[in-house]
Design an enzyme around this catalytic site. Structure first.
Site, PDB file in Angstrom:
ATOM      1  N   ASN A   9     -15.672   3.108  -0.129  1.00 34.52           N
ATOM      2  CA  ASN A   9     -16.038   2.088   0.656  1.00 34.52           C
ATOM      3  C   ASN A   9     -15.473   3.288   1.242  1.00 34.52           C
ATOM      4  O   ASN A   9     -14.384   3.689   1.685  1.00 34.52           O
ATOM      5  CB  ASN A   9     -14.681   1.184   0.193  1.00 34.52           C
ATOM      6  CG  ASN A   9     -13.786   0.235   1.628  1.00 34.52           C
ATOM      7  OD1 ASN A   9     -14.291   0.499   2.454  1.00 34.52           O
ATOM      8  ND2 ASN A   9     -13.015  -0.379   1.975  1.00 34.52           N
ATOM      9  N   LYS A  11     -15.798   2.034   4.638  1.00 35.64           N
ATOM     10  CA  LYS A  11     -14.120   1.834   5.719  1.00 35.64           C
ATOM     11  C   LYS A  11     -14.886   2.044   7.136  1.00 35.64           C
ATOM     12  O   LYS A  11     -15.813   2.175   7.449  1.00 35.64           O
ATOM     13  CB  LYS A  11     -12.834   2.640   6.042  1.00 35.64           C
ATOM     14  CG  LYS A  11     -12.832   2.080   4.357  1.00 35.64           C
ATOM     15  CD  LYS A  11     -10.830   2.539   3.972  1.00 35.64           C
ATOM     16  CE  LYS A  11     -10.591   1.780   3.240  1.00 35.64           C
ATOM     17  NZ  LYS A  11      -8.864   1.602   2.308  1.00 35.64           N
ATOM     18  N   HIS A  95     -10.560  -7.195   0.344  1.00 40.70           N
ATOM     19  CA  HIS A  95     -10.209  -5.621   1.032  1.00 40.70           C
ATOM     20  C   HIS A  95      -8.491  -6.524   1.162  1.00 40.70           C
ATOM     21  O   HIS A  95      -8.483  -7.648   2.189  1.00 40.70           O
ATOM     22  CB  HIS A  95     -10.624  -4.682   1.887  1.00 40.70           C
ATOM     23  CG  HIS A  95     -10.503  -3.476   1.321  1.00 40.70           C
ATOM     24  ND1 HIS A  95      -9.401  -3.219   2.000  1.00 40.70           N
ATOM     25  CD2 HIS A  95     -10.622  -2.649   0.799  1.00 40.70           C
ATOM     26  CE1 HIS A  95      -8.813  -1.376   2.006  1.00 40.70           C
ATOM     27  NE2 HIS A  95      -9.605  -1.685   0.982  1.00 40.70           N
ATOM     28  N   GLU A  97      -7.191  -4.813   3.532  1.00 42.81           N
ATOM     29  CA  GLU A  97      -7.323  -5.142   5.127  1.00 42.81           C
ATOM     30  C   GLU A  97      -7.482  -5.897   5.948  1.00 42.81           C
ATOM     31  O   GLU A  97      -7.128  -5.959   7.113  1.00 42.81           O
ATOM     32  CB  GLU A  97      -7.709  -3.254   5.058  1.00 42.81           C
ATOM     33  CG  GLU A  97      -7.097  -1.756   4.830  1.00 42.81           C
ATOM     34  CD  GLU A  97      -8.237  -0.986   4.458  1.00 42.81           C
ATOM     35  OE1 GLU A  97      -9.481  -0.409   4.743  1.00 42.81           O
ATOM     36  OE2 GLU A  97      -7.501   0.199   3.273  1.00 42.81           O
ATOM     37  N   GLU A 167      -6.060  -3.237  -5.924  1.00 35.69           N
ATOM     38  CA  GLU A 167      -5.845  -2.285  -5.099  1.00 35.69           C
ATOM     39  C   GLU A 167      -5.089  -2.313  -5.023  1.00 35.69           C
ATOM     40  O   GLU A 167      -4.455  -3.543  -4.288  1.00 35.69           O
ATOM     41  CB  GLU A 167      -7.065  -2.124  -4.426  1.00 35.69           C
ATOM     42  CG  GLU A 167      -8.549  -1.987  -4.438  1.00 35.69           C
ATOM     43  CD  GLU A 167      -8.399  -1.023  -3.471  1.00 35.69           C
ATOM     44  OE1 GLU A 167      -9.720   0.076  -3.768  1.00 35.69           O
ATOM     45  OE2 GLU A 167      -9.032  -2.072  -1.844  1.00 35.69           O
ATOM     46  N   GLY A 173      -5.136   4.488   0.663  1.00 32.82           N
ATOM     47  CA  GLY A 173      -4.609   5.472   1.850  1.00 32.82           C
ATOM     48  C   GLY A 173      -3.177   6.393   2.140  1.00 32.82           C
ATOM     49  O   GLY A 173      -2.696   6.802   2.319  1.00 32.82           O
ATOM     50  N   SER A 212      -5.649   5.625  -3.699  1.00 34.68           N
ATOM     51  CA  SER A 212      -5.666   6.864  -3.681  1.00 34.68           C
ATOM     52  C   SER A 212      -6.119   7.632  -4.642  1.00 34.68           C
ATOM     53  O   SER A 212      -5.619   8.481  -5.438  1.00 34.68           O
ATOM     54  CB  SER A 212      -4.592   7.450  -3.775  1.00 34.68           C
ATOM     55  OG  SER A 212      -3.966   6.751  -1.908  1.00 34.68           O
TER      56      SER A 212
HETATM   57  P1  13P Z   1      -8.144   5.048  -0.412  1.00 35.61           P
HETATM   58  O1  13P Z   1      -9.322   5.523  -1.651  1.00 35.61           O
HETATM   59  O2  13P Z   1      -8.094   6.215   0.665  1.00 35.61           O
HETATM   60  O3  13P Z   1      -6.695   5.051  -1.402  1.00 35.61           O
HETATM   61  O4  13P Z   1      -8.743   3.391  -0.429  1.00 35.61           O
HETATM   62  C1  13P Z   1      -8.640   2.709  -1.289  1.00 35.61           C
HETATM   63  C2  13P Z   1      -9.803   1.986  -0.832  1.00 35.61           C
HETATM   64  O5  13P Z   1      -8.863   1.329  -0.346  1.00 35.61           O
HETATM   65  C3  13P Z   1     -11.361   1.448  -0.953  1.00 35.61           C
HETATM   66  O6  13P Z   1     -10.990   0.368  -1.444  1.00 35.61           O
END
Ligand code: 13P
Length: 256
Positions: A9, A11, A95, A97, A167, A173, A212
């Site tokens: 992903n 982002k 997601h 976010e 997740e 992150g 992560s």
């Molecule tokens: P990270 O791997 O940067 O923690 O992000 C995970 C994520 O949100 C994947 O959709």
């Protein structure tokens, strides 16, 4: 046995130049990844470029979101059929976010799943709890509700055409990864929720871990019985890191 699936992903990251070197790097080892499914999800505008680079390879491409609508007066939205049209075959939905920053409710996520399935895309349905929810013992209740909305809206059989990503929001992150045991516990809970409706669907659905994940911790997470791959943020932006996770996933095949 479930075929592992590793998805990047990206982002809000990328440029034509960066994408080309990242995808070229990933493609250099795709031939070794036949035992698993691998895909990347760039920002919408780069999907045609990445789909073109990945053409005639086993690397899949997906979107990070889509509209629940097919067409019409929805300024700024992208319909799932449009994603399919430009080469996407997956779409990340729900997601954390998007839930937290763009107000996506469980019901909206369910509607998006419906639209994506109708367009022939494979939804990657994200679920997971915040730190506050975990610390107040609400993890199972939150995940149960997130799943229940999609089951109510689409039926249990629709999960045969989906991937789930667990997740934990507190691990995204942050560099703070769920322990393999913490992740496995929720993955087993998710499978149990689906099994209450249909045992065979529950057995076949792939559940990725996200938060992560990196080459250094991928193998121990992927060794867990109910962890069938990863949804990778930061580590998907470097070919070597992403491939390290793909290798760890490929290594689990045949070891089980
Ligand atoms: P990270 O791997 O940067 O923690 O992000 C995970 C994520 O949100 C994947 O959709």
């Amino acid at each position: 046995m479930r075929k592992p699936i590793v998805v990047g992903n990206w982002k809000l990251n990328g440029s034509h130049a960066d994408n080309e070197s990242l995808v070229t790097g990933v493609l250099s080892e795709m031939a070794d990844m036949a035992a698993i499914d691998v895909a990347v999800c760039p920002p919408f505008v780069f999907i045609p470029q990445v789909a073109d680079l990945a053409k005639s390879t086993s690397l899949g491409v997906g979107g990070q979101n889509c509209s629940e609508h097919d067409s019409g007066a929805f300024t700024g939205e992208v319909a799932p059929a449009m994603l399919f049209d430009v080469g996407a075959r997956y779409v990340i939905l729900g997601h954390s976010e998007r839930r937290a920053m763009y107000g996506e409710t469980n019901e909206v996520v369910s509607d998006k799943v419906k639209a994506a399935l109708a367009a022939g895309l494979t939804p990657i349905l994200c679920v997971g709890e915040t730190l506050e929810e975990r610390e107040s013992d609400q993890t199972e209740a939150v995940v149960r509700q997130q799943l229940a909305a999609v089951i109510a809206g689409n039926g249990i059989a629709s999960f045969e055409r989906m991937v789930i990503a667990y997740e934990p929001v507190w691990a995204i992150g942050t560099g703070r990864t769920a322990t393999p045991e913490q992740a496995q516990e929720v993955h087993a809970f998710i499978r149990g929720q689906l099994a209450d409706h249909d045992a065979s669907v529950a057995q076949s659905v792939r559940i990725q871990y996200g938060g992560s994940m990196k080459p250094a911790n991928a193998a121990e997470l992927l060794a867990q019985q109910d962890i069938d791959g990863g949804l990778i943020g930061g580590a998907s932006l470097k070919a070597e890191d992403f491939l390290g996770i793909c290798r760890a996933a490929a290594d689990t095949v045949g070891n089980q």
